[in-house]
Design a protein around this motif. Structure first.
Motif, PDB file in Angstrom:
ATOM      1  N   VAL A  39       1.001   4.204  -2.901  1.00 29.96           N
ATOM      2  CA  VAL A  39       0.825   5.644  -2.653  1.00 29.96           C
ATOM      3  C   VAL A  39       2.025   6.417  -3.181  1.00 29.96           C
ATOM      4  CG1 VAL A  39       0.585   7.384  -0.856  1.00 29.96           C
ATOM      5  CG2 VAL A  39      -0.652   5.230  -0.656  1.00 29.96           C
TER       6      VAL A  39
ATOM      7  N   THR B  36     -13.187   2.067   3.154  1.00 28.23           N
ATOM      8  CA  THR B  36     -13.007   1.521   4.493  1.00 28.23           C
ATOM      9  C   THR B  36     -13.384   2.536   5.562  1.00 28.23           C
ATOM     10  OG1 THR B  36     -11.197   0.147   3.666  1.00 28.23           O
ATOM     11  CG2 THR B  36     -11.338   0.445   6.041  1.00 28.23           C
ATOM     12  N   TYR B  37     -12.982   3.789   5.333  1.00 24.10           N
ATOM     13  CA  TYR B  37     -13.304   4.838   6.301  1.00 24.10           C
ATOM     14  C   TYR B  37     -14.807   5.040   6.405  1.00 24.10           C
ATOM     15  CZ  TYR B  37     -13.918   9.517   8.201  1.00 24.10           C
ATOM     16  OH  TYR B  37     -14.343  10.576   8.937  1.00 24.10           O
TER      17      TYR B  37
ATOM     18  N   VAL C 209      -5.911   2.186  -4.087  1.00 30.71           N
ATOM     19  CA  VAL C 209      -5.645   2.378  -2.656  1.00 30.71           C
ATOM     20  C   VAL C 209      -6.449   3.559  -2.117  1.00 30.71           C
ATOM     21  CG1 VAL C 209      -3.858   2.968  -0.978  1.00 30.71           C
ATOM     22  CG2 VAL C 209      -3.372   1.326  -2.793  1.00 30.71           C
ATOM     23  N   GLN C 210      -6.551   4.617  -2.919  1.00 30.95           N
ATOM     24  CA  GLN C 210      -7.312   5.791  -2.488  1.00 30.95           C
ATOM     25  C   GLN C 210      -8.779   5.445  -2.268  1.00 30.95           C
ATOM     26  OE1 GLN C 210      -7.970   8.830  -5.465  1.00 30.95           O
ATOM     27  NE2 GLN C 210      -7.554  10.447  -3.978  1.00 30.95           N
ATOM     28  N   GLN C 211      -9.388   4.748  -3.236  1.00 27.08           N
ATOM     29  CA  GLN C 211     -10.793   4.400  -3.109  1.00 27.08           C
ATOM     30  C   GLN C 211     -11.019   3.364  -2.015  1.00 27.08           C
ATOM     31  OE1 GLN C 211     -13.129   6.064  -4.692  1.00 27.08           O
ATOM     32  NE2 GLN C 211     -11.548   7.294  -5.672  1.00 27.08           N
ATOM     33  N   ALA C 212     -10.080   2.415  -1.867  1.00 25.18           N
ATOM     34  CA  ALA C 212     -10.215   1.416  -0.800  1.00 25.18           C
ATOM     35  C   ALA C 212     -10.140   2.077   0.574  1.00 25.18           C
ATOM     36  CB  ALA C 212      -9.119   0.356  -0.943  1.00 25.18           C
ATOM     37  N   THR C 213      -9.230   3.052   0.730  1.00 25.28           N
ATOM     38  CA  THR C 213      -9.130   3.764   2.009  1.00 25.28           C
ATOM     39  C   THR C 213     -10.394   4.547   2.296  1.00 25.28           C
ATOM     40  OG1 THR C 213      -6.742   3.968   1.677  1.00 25.28           O
ATOM     41  CG2 THR C 213      -7.755   5.422   3.310  1.00 25.28           C
ATOM     42  N   LEU C 214     -10.911   5.222   1.262  1.00 20.87           N
ATOM     43  CA  LEU C 214     -12.140   5.991   1.446  1.00 20.87           C
ATOM     44  C   LEU C 214     -13.322   5.083   1.774  1.00 20.87           C
ATOM     45  CD1 LEU C 214     -13.548   8.738   1.332  1.00 20.87           C
ATOM     46  CD2 LEU C 214     -13.889   8.386  -1.119  1.00 20.87           C
TER      47      LEU C 214
ATOM     48  N   VAL D 182       0.840  -1.210   0.000  1.00 17.55           N
ATOM     49  CA  VAL D 182       0.000   0.000   0.000  1.00 17.55           C
ATOM     50  C   VAL D 182       0.869   1.251   0.000  1.00 17.55           C
ATOM     51  CG1 VAL D 182      -1.665   1.315   1.363  1.00 17.55           C
ATOM     52  CG2 VAL D 182      -1.963  -1.144   1.068  1.00 17.55           C
ATOM     53  N   THR D 183       1.954   1.240   0.777  1.00 15.56           N
ATOM     54  CA  THR D 183       2.850   2.409   0.814  1.00 15.56           C
ATOM     55  C   THR D 183       3.491   2.648  -0.550  1.00 15.56           C
ATOM     56  OG1 THR D 183       3.334   1.974   3.146  1.00 15.56           O
ATOM     57  CG2 THR D 183       4.850   3.411   1.966  1.00 15.56           C
TER      58      THR D 183
END
Length: 234
Positions: free
Chosen positions: A18, A39-40, A32-37, A14-15
């Motif tokens: 990014v 998940t949040y 990764v951006q959409q997965a983080t959003l 993931v790092t």
């Protein structure tokens, strides 16, 4: 592969995804951006239901409704908490072009309440700090608390802070055409003080980002490459 090793590999991948944005926008970064959003948002919905809506709204409505059938509580008035659903539903009128104005009623109410609470919080936070800043200066010049051993540098520091506070307020409150040379110089001094403050804030922000970057680089080199891949102690 243990859970700890799997976690390190996921964190490293993931790092790197990014960091790939430095080269150009790509599918890995967007994933990764959409997965983080996502998940949040998922965590936000679950936390909101478990910590806010269920204990403070749904439980009261359910207990109030159960009271009519001989439930655990006799407080039937709790069923009125169901009325709180009505202003909440007004937000969904934003999906309608014809009835969009209905949603502005509830959005205006929320903005007004939030602004009032923020103003009250800031006043309660800032006023004691301003009072604590001015008090040593007044004590020094009035010799009121001469036994407090207030140092010269402390007084100069507080005096400079009070002076910058006044010229900054002067710049904002008198943002009009100033023909008098004294008003113009004071406003320019206030503008310089604001620019210095913004520069310090920007530098602090940059240092924070650099600290995050160093932390992630240490994670990649120590936890991922040396400890996980090369199996070497760090």
């Amino acid at each position: 592969m243990t859970i700890e090793t799997f976690t390190v590999w996921v964190g490293a991948i993931v790092t790197l995804c990014v960091f790939s944005y430095v080269l150009k926008d790509n599918a890995a970064y967007r994933f990764v951006q959409q997965a983080t959003l996502g998940t949040y948002m998922g965590m936000f919905i679950v936390i909101t239901w478990n910590q806010v809506l269920h204990p403070r709204w749904w439980s009261k409505v359910a207990d109030g409704a159960a009271a009519f059938g001989g439930g655990a509580t006799d407080d039937r008035w709790q069923v009125l908490w169901a009325l709180a659903l009505l202003p909440g539903l007004l937000w969904y009128f934003q999906l309608s072009k014809r009835l969009f104005w209905v949603s502005t009623l509830i959005s205006g109410l929320f903005v007004g309440v939030a602004a009032g609470l923020a103003f009250k919080t800031q006043i309660l936070l800032i006023m004691p700090q301003i009072s604590a800043t001015i008090r040593p200066v007044l004590a020094w010049f009035s010799n009121y608390n001469s036994d407090n051993n207030i140092g010269v540098f402390e007084v100069l520091n507080h005096t400079l802070l009070v002076l910058l506070l006044l010229v900054t307020l002067f710049y904002f409150l008198f943002s009009v055409k100033a023909d008098h040379p004294l008003l113009g110089r004071t406003m320019r001094f206030g503008r310089i003080a604001i620019m210095v403050c913004l520069g310090a804030l920007f530098g602090n922000t940059v240092l924070t980002r650099v600290a995050y970057l160093i932390e992630r680089l240490l994670f990649l080199t120590n936890d991922w490459i040396l400890r996980t891949i090369l199996q070497q102690p760090v």
